[in-house]
Design a protein around this motif. Structure first.
Motif, mmCIF file in Angstrom:
data_model
loop_
_atom_site.group_PDB
_atom_site.id
_atom_site.type_symbol
_atom_site.label_atom_id
_atom_site.label_comp_id
_atom_site.label_asym_id
_atom_site.label_seq_id
_atom_site.Cartn_x
_atom_site.Cartn_y
_atom_site.Cartn_z
ATOM 1 N N ASP A 132 0.810 -1.218 0.000
ATOM 2 C CA ASP A 132 0.000 0.000 0.000
ATOM 3 C C ASP A 132 0.846 1.272 0.000
ATOM 4 O O ASP A 132 0.370 2.339 -0.397
ATOM 5 N N PHE A 133 2.078 1.154 0.425
ATOM 6 C CA PHE A 133 2.928 2.352 0.467
ATOM 7 C C PHE A 133 3.370 2.785 -0.925
ATOM 8 O O PHE A 133 3.946 3.856 -1.087
ATOM 9 N N GLY A 134 3.081 1.977 -1.938
ATOM 10 C CA GLY A 134 3.454 2.322 -3.299
ATOM 11 C C GLY A 134 2.377 3.072 -4.049
ATOM 12 O O GLY A 134 2.533 3.376 -5.233
ATOM 13 N N ASP A 135 1.247 3.378 -3.402
ATOM 14 C CA ASP A 135 0.145 4.079 -4.058
ATOM 15 C C ASP A 135 -0.180 5.337 -3.261
ATOM 16 O O ASP A 135 0.269 5.515 -2.126
ATOM 17 N N TYR A 136 -1.000 6.198 -3.861
ATOM 18 C CA TYR A 136 -1.442 7.416 -3.173
ATOM 19 C C TYR A 136 -2.560 7.055 -2.215
ATOM 20 O O TYR A 136 -3.669 6.720 -2.626
ATOM 21 N N ARG A 137 -2.271 7.106 -0.933
ATOM 22 C CA ARG A 137 -3.246 6.728 0.083
ATOM 23 C C ARG A 137 -3.211 7.731 1.238
ATOM 24 O O ARG A 137 -2.503 7.517 2.240
ATOM 25 N N PRO A 138 -3.964 8.827 1.115
ATOM 26 C CA PRO A 138 -3.968 9.829 2.190
ATOM 27 C C PRO A 138 -4.492 9.283 3.511
ATOM 28 O O PRO A 138 -4.231 9.862 4.568
ATOM 29 N N GLY A 139 -5.216 8.167 3.461
ATOM 30 C CA GLY A 139 -5.690 7.560 4.698
ATOM 31 C C GLY A 139 -4.559 7.112 5.599
ATOM 32 O O GLY A 139 -4.731 6.993 6.821
ATOM 33 N N LEU A 140 -3.374 6.880 5.010
ATOM 34 C CA LEU A 140 -2.227 6.493 5.820
ATOM 35 C C LEU A 140 -1.821 7.608 6.781
ATOM 36 O O LEU A 140 -1.339 7.349 7.878
ATOM 37 N N LYS A 141 -2.016 8.858 6.356
ATOM 38 C CA LYS A 141 -1.692 9.992 7.232
ATOM 39 C C LYS A 141 -2.637 10.035 8.428
ATOM 40 O O LYS A 141 -2.220 10.372 9.543
ATOM 41 N N ALA A 142 -3.894 9.705 8.185
ATOM 42 C CA ALA A 142 -4.855 9.655 9.295
ATOM 43 C C ALA A 142 -4.481 8.542 10.268
ATOM 44 O O ALA A 142 -4.567 8.708 11.490
ATOM 45 N N ALA A 143 -4.046 7.400 9.727
ATOM 46 C CA ALA A 143 -3.627 6.292 10.585
ATOM 47 C C ALA A 143 -2.438 6.695 11.450
ATOM 48 O O ALA A 143 -2.378 6.360 12.641
ATOM 49 N N ALA A 144 -1.506 7.430 10.860
ATOM 50 C CA ALA A 144 -0.347 7.888 11.619
ATOM 51 C C ALA A 144 -0.762 8.874 12.717
ATOM 52 O O ALA A 144 -0.263 8.812 13.841
ATOM 53 N N LYS A 145 -1.700 9.762 12.368
ATOM 54 C CA LYS A 145 -2.170 10.759 13.339
ATOM 55 C C LYS A 145 -2.780 10.088 14.555
ATOM 56 O O LYS A 145 -2.566 10.521 15.700
ATOM 57 N N PHE A 146 -3.551 9.023 14.331
ATOM 58 C CA PHE A 146 -4.244 8.348 15.440
ATOM 59 C C PHE A 146 -3.453 7.156 15.982
ATOM 60 O O PHE A 146 -3.969 6.389 16.786
ATOM 61 N N ARG A 147 -2.230 7.000 15.505
ATOM 62 C CA ARG A 147 -1.338 5.929 15.982
ATOM 63 C C ARG A 147 -1.966 4.548 15.795
ATOM 64 O O ARG A 147 -1.957 3.711 16.711
ATOM 65 N N ILE A 148 -2.471 4.328 14.613
ATOM 66 C CA ILE A 148 -3.056 3.037 14.266
ATOM 67 C C ILE A 148 -1.937 2.079 13.856
ATOM 68 O O ILE A 148 -1.013 2.466 13.143
ATOM 69 N N ASN A 149 -2.023 0.845 14.303
ATOM 70 C CA ASN A 149 -1.010 -0.162 14.002
ATOM 71 C C ASN A 149 -1.380 -0.966 12.765
ATOM 72 O O ASN A 149 -2.563 -1.235 12.519
ATOM 73 N N SER A 150 -0.365 -1.378 12.014
ATOM 74 C CA SER A 150 -0.573 -2.132 10.770
ATOM 75 C C SER A 150 0.328 -3.360 10.762
ATOM 76 O O SER A 150 1.471 -3.303 10.283
ATOM 77 N N PRO A 151 -0.146 -4.482 11.290
ATOM 78 C CA PRO A 151 0.717 -5.670 11.384
ATOM 79 C C PRO A 151 1.237 -6.166 10.042
ATOM 80 O O PRO A 151 2.384 -6.599 9.936
ATOM 81 N N MET A 152 0.419 -6.086 8.992
ATOM 82 C CA MET A 152 0.863 -6.572 7.686
ATOM 83 C C MET A 152 1.979 -5.695 7.124
ATOM 84 O O MET A 152 2.931 -6.192 6.523
ATOM 85 N N ALA A 153 1.870 -4.396 7.317
ATOM 86 C CA ALA A 153 2.921 -3.496 6.857
ATOM 87 C C ALA A 153 4.174 -3.657 7.718
ATOM 88 O O ALA A 153 5.294 -3.719 7.204
ATOM 89 N N ASP A 154 3.991 -3.745 9.036
ATOM 90 C CA ASP A 154 5.140 -3.871 9.937
ATOM 91 C C ASP A 154 5.941 -5.145 9.647
ATOM 92 O O ASP A 154 7.173 -5.152 9.762
ATOM 93 N N CYS A 155 5.241 -6.207 9.281
ATOM 94 C CA CYS A 155 5.897 -7.490 8.988
ATOM 95 C C CYS A 155 6.216 -7.651 7.506
ATOM 96 O O CYS A 155 6.583 -8.742 7.058
#
Length: 279
Positions: A132-155
């Motif tokens: 998902d980091f290879g596409d335009y996804r402004p929702g990722l900024k919202a996830a960062a703001k609210f400190r949302i965890n992403s196990p699939m991305a982390d792994c």
């Protein structure tokens, strides 16, 4: 259960370790394969009482996706809570700016705070995968703001690996075509309305019934543009008259077939320059 490939076994070990380091999870659940696997593994590695799925039955979620999400939780004995986000009441959202997805996720994660109050020791998770980091996804900024965890991305789990793992566990939607929110079918700066969302949903359901399982209907105010995989275009053209008639009944003045075929995220092309300047 069949044997699992060595590379996927290693990935599962990483995921099990990731979950085991946390007490519990509140998963932002959409019924899509990404968040389904995140929730399923939370249930598997953290236990029933420590894995909570939360879905918003919003106007931009297909009814069949909401029903699938409920079915998955019943089948795998997962606790599901349903909330109602009201993003269409938010002017910043329904004006459909290029960062519309940010405001959608901001609403979702803000509303999730009520669930977090009930389970204060649990982490909030989403289904973001490494690709998902290879596409335009402004929702990722919202996830960062609210400190949302992403196990699939982390792994560092790719979309293809994610599907393979889901298949290994026999999750019912492991091969389900991607189904982004209905608002993503409306070009940026064209208003998002409930009427448009229902027209899109009805049109795509109709095309599903005609045999096109992976389809997008882009809503251009007066007309709808259909995208199907390139290899299915010939079949769609054979049915064009029938499809046009049905689109007319749904309120579209015209029905257009996109001869390029289905391209996920096609509407993002229109903002390529804007995005590159902001990054």
């Amino acid at each position: 259960m069949p044997e699992i490939a060595e590379n996927l076994a290693l990935t599962l070990n990483k995921l099990e370790k990731w979950y085991s380091q946390r007490k519990g999870s509140i998963v932002a659940f959409s019924g899509g394969i990404d968040s389904t696997l995140v929730l399923f593994l939370a249930r598997k590695y953290q236990g029933k009482s420590n894995a909570i799925g939360v879905i918003s039955n919003s106007e931009s979620l297909k009814k069949k996706d909401f029903e699938l999400a409920q079915s998955v939780c019943r089948d795998f004995d997962i606790h599901l809570e349903v909330i109602k986000t009201s993003e269409l009441e938010e002017e910043r959202y329904n004006r459909n700016p290029v960062d519309r997805c940010y405001f959608c996720k901001e609403h979702l994660y803000s509303d999730l705070s009520k669930i977090v109050e009930k389970y204060p020791d649990f982490d909030v998770l989403n289904g973001t995968n490494f690709d998902d980091f290879g596409d335009y996804r402004p929702g990722l900024k919202a996830a960062a703001k609210f400190r949302i965890n992403s196990p699939m991305a982390d792994c560092e789990v790719s979309k293809e690996e994610l599907r393979q793992i889901a298949r290994y566990f026999n999750l019912p939607n492991w091969d389900k075509p991607a189904s982004p929110c209905l608002s993503s079918r409306i070009p940026y700066h064209h208003a998002v309305t409930n009427k448009k969302l229902r027209q899109i949903e009805d049109a795509e359901n109709m095309l599903n019934e005609m045999g096109f399982s992976n389809v997008r209907v882009r809503h251009y105010d007066t007309y709808g543009k259909i995208e199907v995989p390139k290899e299915e275009l010939a079949q769609l053209f054979l049915l064009q008259d029938k499809v046009t008639e049905k689109f007319s009944a749904l309120g579209f003045e015209e029905c257009v077939i996109d001869t390029e075929g289905l391209v996920s995220g096609k509407l993002n092309r229109a903002i390529k320059d804007v995005v590159s300047k902001s990054n």
